[in-house]
Design an enzyme around this catalytic site. Structure first.
Site, PDB file in Angstrom:
ATOM      1  N   GLU A 104      -8.905   0.755   5.882  1.00  0.00           N
ATOM      2  CA  GLU A 104      -9.438   0.357   4.568  1.00  0.00           C
ATOM      3  C   GLU A 104      -9.193  -1.141   4.355  1.00  0.00           C
ATOM      4  OE1 GLU A 104      -7.147   1.863   1.302  1.00  0.00           O
ATOM      5  OE2 GLU A 104      -8.732   1.471  -0.165  1.00  0.00           O
ATOM      6  N   HIS A 105      -7.931  -1.552   4.567  1.00  0.00           N
ATOM      7  CA  HIS A 105      -7.578  -2.978   4.451  1.00  0.00           C
ATOM      8  C   HIS A 105      -7.041  -3.457   5.793  1.00  0.00           C
ATOM      9  CE1 HIS A 105      -6.612  -1.235   0.402  1.00  0.00           C
ATOM     10  NE2 HIS A 105      -7.381  -2.233   0.019  1.00  0.00           N
ATOM     11  N   HIS A 108       1.736   2.954  -3.267  1.00  0.00           N
ATOM     12  CA  HIS A 108       0.712   3.660  -4.057  1.00  0.00           C
ATOM     13  C   HIS A 108       0.937   5.161  -4.070  1.00  0.00           C
ATOM     14  CE1 HIS A 108      -2.251   0.879  -5.479  1.00  0.00           C
ATOM     15  NE2 HIS A 108      -2.293   0.246  -4.324  1.00  0.00           N
ATOM     16  N   GLN A 119       0.826  -1.211   0.000  1.00  0.00           N
ATOM     17  CA  GLN A 119       0.000   0.000   0.000  1.00  0.00           C
ATOM     18  C   GLN A 119       0.851   1.248   0.000  1.00  0.00           C
ATOM     19  OE1 GLN A 119      -3.471  -0.190  -0.656  1.00  0.00           O
ATOM     20  NE2 GLN A 119      -2.341  -2.048  -1.130  1.00  0.00           N
ATOM     21  N   HIS A 161     -54.378  16.935   3.055  1.00  0.00           N
ATOM     22  CA  HIS A 161     -53.941  15.555   3.326  1.00  0.00           C
ATOM     23  C   HIS A 161     -55.089  14.791   3.999  1.00  0.00           C
ATOM     24  CE1 HIS A 161     -49.932  17.281   2.866  1.00  0.00           C
ATOM     25  NE2 HIS A 161     -49.361  16.094   3.000  1.00  0.00           N
ATOM     26  N   ASP A 204      -6.600  -6.740  -4.215  1.00  0.00           N
ATOM     27  CA  ASP A 204      -6.514  -5.605  -5.137  1.00  0.00           C
ATOM     28  C   ASP A 204      -6.835  -6.022  -6.566  1.00  0.00           C
ATOM     29  OD1 ASP A 204      -5.941  -3.609  -3.384  1.00  0.00           O
ATOM     30  OD2 ASP A 204      -3.786  -3.559  -3.769  1.00  0.00           O
TER      31      ASP A 204
HETATM   32  N1  LIG Z   1      -5.017  -0.843  -3.284  1.00  0.00           N
HETATM   33  C1  LIG Z   1      -5.767   0.028  -4.183  1.00  0.00           C
HETATM   34  C2  LIG Z   1      -7.039   0.476  -3.494  1.00  0.00           C
HETATM   35  O1  LIG Z   1      -6.896   0.748  -2.191  1.00  0.00           O
HETATM   36  C3  LIG Z   1      -6.221  -0.617  -5.438  1.00  0.00           C
HETATM   37  C4  LIG Z   1      -5.157  -1.079  -6.351  1.00  0.00           C
HETATM   38  C5  LIG Z   1      -5.148  -1.056  -7.704  1.00  0.00           C
HETATM   39  N2  LIG Z   1      -4.019  -1.605  -8.145  1.00  0.00           N
HETATM   40  C6  LIG Z   1      -3.334  -2.000  -7.098  1.00  0.00           C
HETATM   41  N3  LIG Z   1      -4.016  -1.667  -6.007  1.00  0.00           N
HETATM   42 ZN   LIG Z   2      -3.117  -1.604  -4.049  1.00  0.00          ZN
END
Ligand SMILES: N[C@H](CO)Cc1c[nH]c[nH+]1
Ligand SMILES: [Zn+2]
Ligand SMILES: NC(=O)c1ccc[n+]([C@@H]2O[C@H](COP(=O)([O-])OP(=O)(O)OC[C@H]3O[C@@H](n4cnc5c(N)ncnc54)[C@H](O)[C@@H]3O)[C@@H](O)[C@H]2O)c1
Length: 438
Positions: free
Chosen positions: A335-336, A270, A267, A428, A369
């Protein structure tokens, strides 16, 4: 365990006096609040509302550095999508197809049914589920363009029975991602426009000469996209304002530290604002994971982003026991959530807030994912306290059904009349009274 801060990631212990402040600071995320962005977005929205296609073309040329003259140049045909799909290496095509199949199978289970029942007076009451007519899917452009997100957004819409799916994806400097187009083909997207930012959100919300107006806009994007989605909400539905991605791993100390380090990176890579937190009551295990992080980080292609994310918002947290770990899960509402423990089922009843729960050491978040089946569009920034993963239900709405028999209308009329007169609403009351039988 040493309670120092390593070069890469903060080490926290729930026994520190400042623990809660430190955790709050890590959890804090500013979100969408920039005034200059707000002003620009409002300008773009108003322009697209007024001038339609021409405003979209001008904004696209300006912000994506293109020089197109007509919307036809910003539309991809179904043939182009199919060509992208057919042109993929077999391995990618098969992986995409397998993922799509599993995502579809999972979401089929979410399909709600309409229902009716009859009251004793013969009145039939029910709920009718209807799909949206048209959904708009925003797919971020550039390196943040994820084909997996096309599947995760479009497939539930399809399963819900949405009649038309309109996708927008910007192509900064004209760069197109074939895998994204292939995913759009596979997921049955009807229209694709290569536009992005606030102008794309405006085009979907208001409609233009070329872009069909949609009923709901889903999908993540940068601050311009998020600000625009917030602004058009009400005119159209939106899914959520997604924050940076998050992962929380709870480990009983028996999982390979390298596995955990890589799960945290998955994560962290990202986004520099992404959040990765590990909680364990095993101090030696936290030391081992910290060592794995230092050793493995330099092996990542996105090392810089992952390092920045772990530095800014990451933490390895030593807690006292399993019960305290559960408390932390429910407070953070991640979230996860990965339950990297021997018997994850035993934890499930106590977990109240998490977007997706990955059970056991073998279930890495990355599988979710891409291809496990459940949706990867999940509530972030603690919003799992009150919201759910994107699903079929986001592309449907419900209508109430009321069918009174003469007896039912007569009986209900008496009650309604009393309540209406209590509210001084005589029309009414009289409307209900007309139907009262002697
Ligand atoms: N972890 C992301 C959403 O939290 C989604 C994603 C797309 N590609 C890899 N990961
Ligand atoms: Zn991801
Ligand atoms: N949560 C998730 O699942 C998820 C998935 C993918 C991406 N994301 C997020 O989506 C975002 C993608 O951002 P991106 O910028 O690469 O793509 P994007 O598609 O969100 O934004 C690109 C568009 O922004 C507009 N824009 C850029 N600069 C502008 C300016 N100065 N003025 C007005 N408009 C401007 C342009 O129109 C451009 O087309 C990232 O924040 C990423 O973290 C989240």
């Amino acid at each position: 365990m040493s309670d120092t801060t390593t070069a890469t990631i903060a080490r926290l212990s729930t026994s520190e006096t400042a623990f809660h402040q430190r955790l709050d600071a890590l959890l804090d995320w500013e979100g969408v609040s920039d005034k200059a962005v707000q002003a620009r977005v409002e300008e773009i929205l108003a322009d697209v509302k007024q001038r339609g296609d021409q405003a979209v073309i001008e904004a696209t040329n300006r912000f994506d550095r293109l020089s197109v003259e007509s919307m036809a140049q910003l539309r991809l045909t179904p043939e182009q999508l199919k060509k992208a799909y057919d042109g993929l290496p077999a391995e990618q095509r098969d992986a995409l197809a397998m993922a799509a199949e599993r995502i579809k199978r999972y979401h089929e289970r979410q399909k709600p049914t309409s229902w009716q029942y009859e009251e004793a007076d013969g009145t039939v009451l029910g709920q009718k589920v209807t799909p949206l007519d048209r959904a708009g899917i925003y797919v971020p452009g550039g390196k943040a363009a994820y084909p997996s997100s096309v599947l995760m957004n479009a497939i539930p819409a399809h399963v819900a029975g949405v009649r038309e799916i309109v996708m927008v994806v910007p192509t900064p400097d004209g760069v197109l991602n074939d895998l994204v187009l292939a995913a759009a083909h596979l997921a049955g997207v009807d229209y694709v426009f290569t536009i992005g930012g606030a102008q794309a959100v405006a085009a979907l919300a208001y409609g233009t000469q070329s872009v069909p107006r949609v009923d709901k806009i889903v999908g993540p994007g940068n601050i311009y996209v998020a600000t625009a989605k917030r602004a058009v909400f009400g005119q159209v539905g939106i899914d959520m304002i997604a924050g940076p991605s998050e992962i929380m791993v709870v480990s009983d100390g028996q999982t390979d530290p390298d596995w955990i380090a890589m799960d945290l990176f998955s994560q962290a890579e990202h986004d520099e604002d992404a959040q990765a937190i590990l909680v364990s009551w095993d101090a030696a295990h936290l030391d081992a994971v910290a060592a794995s992080i230092e050793r493995l980080l330099p092996t990542l292609e996105r090392e810089k982003i992952a390092r920045a994310s772990l530095n800014r918002r990451g933490a390895l947290i030593l807690c006292t026991d399993q019960a305290e770990a559960v408390e932390m899960i429910n407070r953070i509402a991640p979230e996860h959530l990965e339950l990297s423990v021997a018997e994850p089922e035993a934890w499930l009843d106590d977990i109240r807030h998490a977007g997706a729960i990955f059970m056991g050491r073998h279930t890495s978040e990355a599988l979710g994912d891409y291809c496990a089946g459940p949706n990867h569009v999940l509530p972030t920034s603690g919003t799992a306290r009150f919201s759910s993963p994107l699903g079929v239900y986001d592309f449907q709405k419900r209508s109430s059904i009321i069918h009174c028999s003469p007896e039912g209308a007569s009986e209900l009329g008496k009650v309604a009349s009393v309540l209406a007169r209590g509210e001084y609403l005589t029309a009414h009351a009289r409307s209900a009274e007309y139907r009262i039988r002697d």
